[in-house]
Design an enzyme around this catalytic site. Sequence first.
Site, mmCIF file in Angstrom:
data_model
loop_
_atom_site.group_PDB
_atom_site.id
_atom_site.type_symbol
_atom_site.label_atom_id
_atom_site.label_comp_id
_atom_site.label_asym_id
_atom_site.label_seq_id
_atom_site.Cartn_x
_atom_site.Cartn_y
_atom_site.Cartn_z
ATOM 1 N N GLU A 173 0.894 -1.165 0.011
ATOM 2 C CA GLU A 173 -0.034 0.117 0.099
ATOM 3 C C GLU A 173 0.744 1.288 -0.136
ATOM 4 O O GLU A 173 1.942 0.994 0.243
ATOM 5 C CB GLU A 173 -0.932 0.141 1.267
ATOM 6 N N LYS A 178 2.189 4.660 1.619
ATOM 7 C CA LYS A 178 2.264 5.118 3.066
ATOM 8 C C LYS A 178 1.989 6.864 2.899
ATOM 9 O O LYS A 178 3.061 7.398 2.464
ATOM 10 C CB LYS A 178 3.725 4.784 3.505
ATOM 11 N N ASP A 197 1.301 10.451 4.057
ATOM 12 C CA ASP A 197 2.262 11.343 4.905
ATOM 13 C C ASP A 197 1.049 12.286 5.595
ATOM 14 O O ASP A 197 0.975 13.298 5.214
ATOM 15 C CB ASP A 197 3.245 11.967 4.140
ATOM 16 N N GLU A 202 -5.796 7.187 7.762
ATOM 17 C CA GLU A 202 -4.845 8.406 7.984
ATOM 18 C C GLU A 202 -5.706 9.802 7.425
ATOM 19 O O GLU A 202 -6.614 9.444 6.355
ATOM 20 C CB GLU A 202 -3.682 8.065 6.647
ATOM 21 N N TYR A 259 -6.977 1.899 5.978
ATOM 22 C CA TYR A 259 -6.424 0.868 5.820
ATOM 23 C C TYR A 259 -6.250 -0.456 6.978
ATOM 24 O O TYR A 259 -5.304 -1.183 6.666
ATOM 25 C CB TYR A 259 -4.962 1.355 5.441
ATOM 26 N N LYS A 317 10.535 3.261 3.206
ATOM 27 C CA LYS A 317 10.690 4.849 3.137
ATOM 28 C C LYS A 317 11.103 5.381 1.842
ATOM 29 O O LYS A 317 12.507 4.666 1.521
ATOM 30 C CB LYS A 317 10.734 5.248 4.251
ATOM 31 N N CYS A 354 27.526 42.356 10.981
ATOM 32 C CA CYS A 354 26.276 41.883 10.690
ATOM 33 C C CYS A 354 25.772 42.726 9.406
ATOM 34 O O CYS A 354 25.638 43.688 9.364
ATOM 35 C CB CYS A 354 25.024 42.319 11.752
ATOM 36 N N CYS A 382 22.667 45.088 10.780
ATOM 37 C CA CYS A 382 22.589 46.256 11.475
ATOM 38 C C CYS A 382 24.134 46.935 11.774
ATOM 39 O O CYS A 382 24.619 47.912 11.878
ATOM 40 C CB CYS A 382 22.408 46.217 12.928
ATOM 41 N N CYS A 425 25.380 37.905 15.815
ATOM 42 C CA CYS A 425 25.622 39.527 16.013
ATOM 43 C C CYS A 425 25.222 39.939 17.371
ATOM 44 O O CYS A 425 24.336 39.654 17.929
ATOM 45 C CB CYS A 425 24.272 39.771 15.074
ATOM 46 N N CYS A 436 19.637 44.961 17.106
ATOM 47 C CA CYS A 436 19.570 44.546 15.682
ATOM 48 C C CYS A 436 18.369 44.257 15.123
ATOM 49 O O CYS A 436 17.516 43.561 15.872
ATOM 50 C CB CYS A 436 20.541 43.315 15.217
HETATM 51 S S1 IVH Z 1 -0.713 0.340 8.736
HETATM 52 C C1 IVH Z 1 0.915 -0.912 12.927
HETATM 53 N N1 IVH Z 1 -0.932 1.474 6.360
HETATM 54 O O1 IVH Z 1 2.493 5.389 9.007
HETATM 55 C C2 IVH Z 1 0.251 -0.906 11.627
HETATM 56 N N2 IVH Z 1 0.082 2.685 7.976
HETATM 57 O O2 IVH Z 1 4.931 5.042 10.375
HETATM 58 C C3 IVH Z 1 -0.817 0.070 11.324
HETATM 59 N N3 IVH Z 1 0.380 5.192 7.493
HETATM 60 O O3 IVH Z 1 1.100 5.095 12.125
HETATM 61 C C4 IVH Z 1 -0.653 1.033 10.287
HETATM 62 N N4 IVH Z 1 -0.077 4.817 5.351
HETATM 63 O O4 IVH Z 1 -0.069 6.457 10.434
HETATM 64 C C5 IVH Z 1 -0.538 1.557 7.564
HETATM 65 N N5 IVH Z 1 -1.182 2.296 4.141
HETATM 66 C C6 IVH Z 1 -0.875 2.585 5.450
HETATM 67 C C7 IVH Z 1 -0.362 3.658 6.073
HETATM 68 C C8 IVH Z 1 0.167 3.850 7.257
HETATM 69 C C9 IVH Z 1 0.069 5.573 6.387
HETATM 70 C C10 IVH Z 1 0.892 5.764 8.878
HETATM 71 C C11 IVH Z 1 0.285 5.292 10.002
HETATM 72 C C12 IVH Z 1 1.159 4.983 10.905
HETATM 73 C C13 IVH Z 1 2.524 5.251 10.436
HETATM 74 C C14 IVH Z 1 3.482 4.762 10.610
#
Ligand code: IVH
Length: 591
Positions: A122, A124, A126, A185, A237, A325, A419, A422, A437, A442
């Site tokens: 899946e 991730k 942010d 999320e 998710y 990541k 600086c 000033c 500075c 300033c």
């Molecule tokens: S699963 C313990 N799936 O990433 C597993 N988390 O760094 C439950 N996150 O706390 C989370 N996309 O906030 C899962 N497809 C995804 C995600 C996801 C983003 C976030 C989530 C988690 C954090 C961990």
Amino acid sequence: MERDELTPLEAHARIEALRERIERHNRLYYQAARPEISDREYDLLVDELAALEEKYPDLTRENSPTRTIATDRTEGFAPVTHPVPMLSIANTYAPEEVREFDARLHRMLGLEAGRPLEYVVELKIDGVAIALMYEDGRLRYAATRGNGVVGDDVTANVRTIRKIPAALASAAAPAPPGRFEARGEIFFRRPDFERLNDDRARQGLEVFANPRNAAAGTLKLLDSRLVARRPLDAVLYAVGAADAPLPPTHAEVLDRLDALGLPTNRERRICRSVDEVLEAVGRWETGRRRLDYDIDGLVVKLNDMALRDRLGATAKSPRWVIAYKFSAEQAQTRLEAIEIQVGRTGVATPVAHLKPVLVAGSTIHRATLHNADEIARKDIRVGDTVVIEKGGEVIPKVVRVVESLRSGPEKLYEFPASCPVCGGALRRLDDEAAHRCVNASCPAQIKGRLLHWAARSVMEIDGLGDKLVDQLVDGGHVRDIADLYGLGAGQLAGLERMAEKSAGNLVRQIEASKARPLGALIHGLGIRFVGATGARLLARHFESLDALAAAPEDELLRIDGIGEIVARSIREFFSEPRNLRLIERLRAAGV
Ligand code: IVH
């Protein structure tokens, strides 16, 4: 850096220092929604701490950040205890580590290497983690992760999100009886985020550094009417607590969420082996650019729910899942000039002006060079072609020079002796990498102090942004924070781009700041080495600013968390007549 040579005493000191730094970054990320370092840099700190704790088991503590989940809890929200803990996910940055993860699962489950395991890959996203508890199909509450065990009740805010249904069920799937907790999320899509920031900029408000900070900040607003005006989005998710039985695979769990009317991400894929997982990883390295929301990696989850149960979890994360990541995106461009920026404490930071270049979806014009030592260490010269990197949430930085592209006219940089704002002397104190500075009046420092005072995490004077501070200081209206309390709406309305209404608003905001808690006030004074945490500790111990100002060093030292350097700095601050006069004027103004 070679760390094998540490003596036990040094290891102890390093462990303490790492814990403190990690905890500070936890607060910045999870509570203030203003991280200062990239996830990668953060993970390296945690890895270093974990390695030291493994080597020196005597120095390990139960509450070490390697074993606990940082809290996102903030004031103003009721606690919610999660029926099933909300854990975090272990991170990797290299494809080989995904293979190791797969090998580990085979080992733990007693499977032959030849029998592939099935995963779901899946995105991730942010954003901010959320738990939605439905009871007999109706939304009962929504809670943040908190410390994994107890989160904040953000139901009113989450009810404003259009994609989140107040009631479950559809023609295809009746509402599940009893508790059904969906987890996912909350986030902003990039176009919505940009619109939000444009609006804020027009109103002279501080803009958010990225969609993640904006989502975290929005979810924790105390007025859900304000949340309703911002188009937050959501994907689910996972399922937390559930009274009715769940399907046997994760892929089917996601389909069930869909059928119940809960939004899931379509971009998911069942992979029949780790090789297929790695193919997906490779595709998304570049594929992520076409998404209209930020992802910071992929999540690889074991598909079979029964096997998951057999694997269980560590204190921090389940064993059946891993996050891959993405590394920070890099680009090459020309460094055209170096400019010095002076902050509120007088620190003079060199900033690179770059030929504009596109990195990770945004155009970069500037990057920090940290200090003179860094420029020398990396041998950065004006005119160089440099590699820059953007970790998503942080100011981009210059990683290195591309020496092979030097052609001769590049110029060595000499740190200025005075600086640029000033004209006062720039000095380098013995124990510091930074130049400062030394002129406390300033204008750059005054502006920095005003912005710090007004910040959301300090005295919260919304509307006092940098444009306005520039005008107030440059126009001679304000010389220090106490002057703010003498400003009248009439005087403000005369300023550029300041309508009568916003002048009135600002005066009200300034007035309201008088009632902020003692901790905010102490933080706002900008005492060296006293940040948000230190200020909170001091406010808990002393009932007034006067009591703090009068406290001898040994009383300060008795406070858990206040060390010698901090105590001395506090004494120095309160023995400076200029500071005492400032405090007197703040008091006279009613702060
Ligand atoms: S699963 C313990 N799936 O990433 C597993 N988390 O760094 C439950 N996150 O706390 C989370 N996309 O906030 C899962 N497809 C995804 C995600 C996801 C983003 C976030 C989530 C988690 C954090 C961990």
